[in-house]
Design an enzyme around this catalytic site. Structure first.
Site, PDB file in Angstrom:
ATOM      1  N   GLY A  67       0.835  -1.209   0.000  1.00  0.00           N
ATOM      2  CA  GLY A  67       0.000   0.000   0.000  1.00  0.00           C
ATOM      3  C   GLY A  67       0.860   1.245   0.000  1.00  0.00           C
ATOM      4  O   GLY A  67       0.487   2.297   0.524  1.00  0.00           O
ATOM      5  N   ALA A  68       2.029   1.129  -0.636  1.00  0.00           N
ATOM      6  CA  ALA A  68       3.043   2.189  -0.561  1.00  0.00           C
ATOM      7  C   ALA A  68       2.570   3.503  -1.158  1.00  0.00           C
ATOM      8  O   ALA A  68       3.059   4.570  -0.789  1.00  0.00           O
ATOM      9  CB  ALA A  68       4.317   1.714  -1.259  1.00  0.00           C
ATOM     10  N   VAL A 115      -1.106  -3.375   9.355  1.00  0.00           N
ATOM     11  CA  VAL A 115      -1.794  -2.118   9.658  1.00  0.00           C
ATOM     12  C   VAL A 115      -3.175  -2.122   8.998  1.00  0.00           C
ATOM     13  O   VAL A 115      -4.153  -1.623   9.549  1.00  0.00           O
ATOM     14  CB  VAL A 115      -0.952  -0.916   9.155  1.00  0.00           C
ATOM     15  CG1 VAL A 115      -1.698   0.400   9.338  1.00  0.00           C
ATOM     16  CG2 VAL A 115       0.395  -0.880   9.869  1.00  0.00           C
ATOM     17  N   GLN A 148      -0.191 -12.812   0.419  1.00  0.00           N
ATOM     18  CA  GLN A 148       0.968 -12.136   1.018  1.00  0.00           C
ATOM     19  C   GLN A 148       1.624 -13.026   2.078  1.00  0.00           C
ATOM     20  O   GLN A 148       2.856 -13.079   2.173  1.00  0.00           O
ATOM     21  CB  GLN A 148       0.558 -10.776   1.593  1.00  0.00           C
ATOM     22  CG  GLN A 148       0.223  -9.774   0.466  1.00  0.00           C
ATOM     23  CD  GLN A 148      -0.085  -8.375   0.954  1.00  0.00           C
ATOM     24  OE1 GLN A 148      -0.134  -8.102   2.146  1.00  0.00           O
ATOM     25  NE2 GLN A 148      -0.302  -7.466   0.014  1.00  0.00           N
ATOM     26  N   GLY A 182      -0.459   4.693  -0.899  1.00  0.00           N
ATOM     27  CA  GLY A 182      -1.603   5.221  -0.149  1.00  0.00           C
ATOM     28  C   GLY A 182      -1.197   6.332   0.796  1.00  0.00           C
ATOM     29  O   GLY A 182      -0.033   6.736   0.854  1.00  0.00           O
ATOM     30  N   ASP A 227      -3.907   3.110  18.884  1.00  0.00           N
ATOM     31  CA  ASP A 227      -4.884   3.172  19.972  1.00  0.00           C
ATOM     32  C   ASP A 227      -4.172   3.442  21.299  1.00  0.00           C
ATOM     33  O   ASP A 227      -4.628   4.226  22.128  1.00  0.00           O
ATOM     34  CB  ASP A 227      -5.659   1.849  20.052  1.00  0.00           C
ATOM     35  CG  ASP A 227      -6.199   1.444  18.692  1.00  0.00           C
ATOM     36  OD1 ASP A 227      -7.042   2.172  18.157  1.00  0.00           O
ATOM     37  OD2 ASP A 227      -5.739   0.424  18.144  1.00  0.00           O
ATOM     38  N   ARG A 244     -19.750  -7.611   6.665  1.00  0.00           N
ATOM     39  CA  ARG A 244     -18.454  -7.941   7.256  1.00  0.00           C
ATOM     40  C   ARG A 244     -17.827  -9.164   6.603  1.00  0.00           C
ATOM     41  O   ARG A 244     -16.618  -9.214   6.374  1.00  0.00           O
ATOM     42  CB  ARG A 244     -18.584  -8.148   8.766  1.00  0.00           C
ATOM     43  CG  ARG A 244     -17.229  -8.139   9.413  1.00  0.00           C
ATOM     44  CD  ARG A 244     -17.302  -8.054  10.895  1.00  0.00           C
ATOM     45  NE  ARG A 244     -18.043  -9.188  11.429  1.00  0.00           N
ATOM     46  CZ  ARG A 244     -17.993  -9.561  12.703  1.00  0.00           C
ATOM     47  NH1 ARG A 244     -17.277  -8.866  13.541  1.00  0.00           N
ATOM     48  NH2 ARG A 244     -18.671 -10.588  13.123  1.00  0.00           N
ATOM     49  N   ASN A 293      -6.768  -2.762   7.744  1.00  0.00           N
ATOM     50  CA  ASN A 293      -7.922  -3.298   8.485  1.00  0.00           C
ATOM     51  C   ASN A 293      -8.729  -4.335   7.702  1.00  0.00           C
ATOM     52  O   ASN A 293      -8.784  -4.251   6.487  1.00  0.00           O
ATOM     53  CB  ASN A 293      -8.840  -2.138   8.874  1.00  0.00           C
ATOM     54  CG  ASN A 293      -8.288  -1.415  10.072  1.00  0.00           C
ATOM     55  OD1 ASN A 293      -7.795  -2.048  10.996  1.00  0.00           O
ATOM     56  ND2 ASN A 293      -8.362  -0.090  10.054  1.00  0.00           N
ATOM     57  N   HIS A 336      -8.504  -4.277  17.219  1.00  0.00           N
ATOM     58  CA  HIS A 336      -8.389  -2.894  16.752  1.00  0.00           C
ATOM     59  C   HIS A 336      -9.701  -2.538  16.049  1.00  0.00           C
ATOM     60  O   HIS A 336      -9.818  -2.600  14.836  1.00  0.00           O
ATOM     61  CB  HIS A 336      -7.207  -2.719  15.804  1.00  0.00           C
ATOM     62  CG  HIS A 336      -7.242  -1.396  15.102  1.00  0.00           C
ATOM     63  ND1 HIS A 336      -7.037  -0.209  15.757  1.00  0.00           N
ATOM     64  CD2 HIS A 336      -7.507  -1.061  13.818  1.00  0.00           C
ATOM     65  CE1 HIS A 336      -7.167   0.801  14.902  1.00  0.00           C
ATOM     66  NE2 HIS A 336      -7.454   0.298  13.715  1.00  0.00           N
TER      67      HIS A 336
HETATM   68  P1  NAX Z   1      -5.268   4.268   1.121  1.00  0.00           P
HETATM   69  O1  NAX Z   1      -6.527   3.836   0.459  1.00  0.00           O
HETATM   70  O2  NAX Z   1      -4.832   5.682   1.029  1.00  0.00           O
HETATM   71  O3  NAX Z   1      -4.063   3.375   0.574  1.00  0.00           O
HETATM   72  C1  NAX Z   1      -4.136   1.989   0.450  1.00  0.00           C
HETATM   73  C2  NAX Z   1      -3.155   1.587  -0.632  1.00  0.00           C
HETATM   74  O4  NAX Z   1      -3.073   0.161  -0.621  1.00  0.00           O
HETATM   75  C3  NAX Z   1      -3.577   2.014  -2.040  1.00  0.00           C
HETATM   76  O5  NAX Z   1      -2.508   2.698  -2.642  1.00  0.00           O
HETATM   77  C4  NAX Z   1      -3.879   0.690  -2.734  1.00  0.00           C
HETATM   78  O6  NAX Z   1      -3.565   0.716  -4.110  1.00  0.00           O
HETATM   79  C5  NAX Z   1      -2.966  -0.262  -1.965  1.00  0.00           C
HETATM   80  N1  NAX Z   1      -3.342  -1.666  -2.049  1.00  0.00           N
HETATM   81  C6  NAX Z   1      -4.590  -2.206  -2.079  1.00  0.00           C
HETATM   82  N2  NAX Z   1      -4.510  -3.537  -2.208  1.00  0.00           N
HETATM   83  C7  NAX Z   1      -3.195  -3.858  -2.227  1.00  0.00           C
HETATM   84  C8  NAX Z   1      -2.491  -5.078  -2.358  1.00  0.00           C
HETATM   85  N3  NAX Z   1      -3.130  -6.239  -2.509  1.00  0.00           N
HETATM   86  N4  NAX Z   1      -1.141  -5.034  -2.354  1.00  0.00           N
HETATM   87  C9  NAX Z   1      -0.491  -3.877  -2.234  1.00  0.00           C
HETATM   88  N5  NAX Z   1      -1.112  -2.674  -2.128  1.00  0.00           N
HETATM   89  C10 NAX Z   1      -2.447  -2.668  -2.120  1.00  0.00           C
HETATM   90  O7  NAX Z   1      -5.416   3.794   2.640  1.00  0.00           O
HETATM   91  P2  NAX Z   1      -4.599   4.298   3.922  1.00  0.00           P
HETATM   92  O8  NAX Z   1      -5.256   5.493   4.481  1.00  0.00           O
HETATM   93  O9  NAX Z   1      -3.155   4.357   3.594  1.00  0.00           O
HETATM   94  O10 NAX Z   1      -4.914   3.108   4.948  1.00  0.00           O
HETATM   95  C11 NAX Z   1      -4.410   1.808   4.743  1.00  0.00           C
HETATM   96  C12 NAX Z   1      -5.036   0.825   5.720  1.00  0.00           C
HETATM   97  O11 NAX Z   1      -4.713   1.158   7.066  1.00  0.00           O
HETATM   98  C13 NAX Z   1      -6.561   0.772   5.666  1.00  0.00           C
HETATM   99  O12 NAX Z   1      -6.962  -0.584   5.694  1.00  0.00           O
HETATM  100  C14 NAX Z   1      -6.975   1.449   6.956  1.00  0.00           C
HETATM  101  O13 NAX Z   1      -8.233   1.011   7.417  1.00  0.00           O
HETATM  102  C15 NAX Z   1      -5.861   1.006   7.875  1.00  0.00           C
HETATM  103  N6  NAX Z   1      -5.666   1.756   9.127  1.00  0.00           N
HETATM  104  C16 NAX Z   1      -5.275   1.052  10.221  1.00  0.00           C
HETATM  105  C17 NAX Z   1      -5.013   1.665  11.429  1.00  0.00           C
HETATM  106  C18 NAX Z   1      -4.571   0.880  12.617  1.00  0.00           C
HETATM  107  O14 NAX Z   1      -4.425   1.476  13.678  1.00  0.00           O
HETATM  108  N7  NAX Z   1      -4.337  -0.424  12.546  1.00  0.00           N
HETATM  109  C19 NAX Z   1      -5.211   3.129  11.593  1.00  0.00           C
HETATM  110  C20 NAX Z   1      -5.214   3.879  10.307  1.00  0.00           C
HETATM  111  C21 NAX Z   1      -5.899   3.194   9.156  1.00  0.00           C
HETATM  112  O15 NAX Z   1      -7.282   3.382   9.286  1.00  0.00           O
END
Ligand code: NAX
Length: 328
Positions: free
Chosen positions: A11-12, A129, A112, A14, A159, A98, A131, A187
């Protein structure tokens, strides 16, 4: 120069990726003397944006950054990885149940996990990270049978950090004076932020917790629903604070937690505190010798027990759902 550490970030391209990569390259993930080689994993549609981020990383001329490679294939992306930050995930779309969400993410975290099993370095450490982080981590771990389960973790450090600040504000002390808060369970909004064992500038956290109105009406919901409050205010989900928490998690995992304190992380349960063995649940933890250990011997009140059990029940449901889908 010592051999660079390979850090794979999914998700680099994102939002979190953008907030995370520059800090890794600056040496904040592993330490100021440790060179890193970044391996950015995206889906094909994300590769161009990742290339743009890589150009900016180049333009920072970070002395510790030994190289950047970009992949859209997990097998290649995790080849030789020492650290894996699994950020990219499938968000919940409109009308998505869900079960659909768990299935869509299984389609990401199963391959992965398999790729990590096939090609990551022997000392691989994984932080999920994306969700639903705990269950995604469970899926990845279950699909990497040759990698010790304790190398897979889910992020609840954000959190934890949120809880530290809420306690500091309430007590009117600097956040550096607050120690030993705990996040239990999932989480998600069911998580239980626990202040009872905290040390708040030398005073027991139980003193703050005695104010039930604050505890149940402010502290717990503020921490548990902070993600939604950020989206409401910013129009986008937490990114810099999530990246910061990922940095804190891995730094402590590798370098150890400070004496006299602990942190929180989603790790595979060994059955401690009645959390079923094998579940990826958040606990108060310390890091010693490069491994997480659950803090033992904490007295759990009925109030805490009820809340831990509720969050753990949600994790059990998620685990059973992904088991039913054949993902673990
Ligand atoms: P973004 O939507 O900005 O970025 C996600 C990126 O992941 C995109 O660039 C997408 O192309 C890429 N992606 C999707 N599928 C992929 C795959 N199979 N392989 C590689 N890359 C892939 O999301 P962002 O705001 O960066 O959040 C990322 C994740 O973190 C979300 O699932 C979000 O819910 C989760 N979070 C988790 C938190 C935690 O405390 N554990 C807090 C923050 C965030 O909500």
């Amino acid at each position: 120069m010592t051999t660079p550490v390979n850090v794979t970030v999914t998700g680099a391209a994102g939002q979190i990726g953008y907030a995370l990569l520059f800090r890794i390259a600056a040496g904040q993930l592993l330490g100021p003397d440790v060179p890193v080689r970044l391996r950015l994993l995206e889906i094909p549609q994300g590769v161009k944006a990742a290339e743009g981020t890589a150009m900016e990383l180049d333009d920072c001329a970070f002395p510790l950054l030994a190289g950047i490679d970009i992949f859209d294939d997990p097998r290649a992306g995790f080849e030789g990885a020492n650290v894996g930050l699994l950020v990219g995930a499938r968000p919940r779309g409109p009308g998505m149940e869900r079960g659909d969400l768990l299935e869509a993410n299984g389609g990401i975290f199963k391959p992965q996990g398999e790729a990590i099993n096939a090609g990551a370095a022997d000392d691989i450490r994984v932080l999920v990270v994306g969700n639903p982080a705990n269950t995604n981590a469970l899926i990845a771990a279950s699909n990497a049978p040759d990698v010790p389960k304790d190398r897979f973790t889910a992020m609840t450090r954000l959190d934890h950090n949120r809880a530290l600040t809420q306690v500091a504000k309430r007590a009117g002390v600097p956040v550096s004076e607050v120690r030993k808060v705990s996040i239990w369970g999932n989480h998600s909004a069911t998580q239980y932020p626990d202040v009872f064992h905290a040390d708040v500038a030398g005073r027991p956290g139980a003193e703050l917790a005695a104010d039930q109105a604050w505890l149940t009406g402010e502290f717990i919901p503020t921490v548990a629903k902070r993600g939604a409050a950020i989206i409401d205010a910013r129009g986008a989900s937490s990114a810099a604070s999530a990246a910061n928490a990922a940095i804190d998690h891995v730094f402590d995992w590798v370098n150890g937690t400070p004496e006299g304190d602990w942190t929180s992380a989603g790790i595979v349960s060994d059955g401690s505190y009645g959390v079923p063995e094998g579940l990826m649940a958040s606990f108060p933890v310390v890091s010693r010798g490069g491994a997480w250990e659950i803090v033992q011997g904490l007295e759990i009140s009925d109030f805490s027990r009820e809340r831990i059990d509720a969050s753990v029940a949600e994790l059990v449901e998620e685990r059973d759902a992904v088991r039913g889908l054949g993902l673990i």
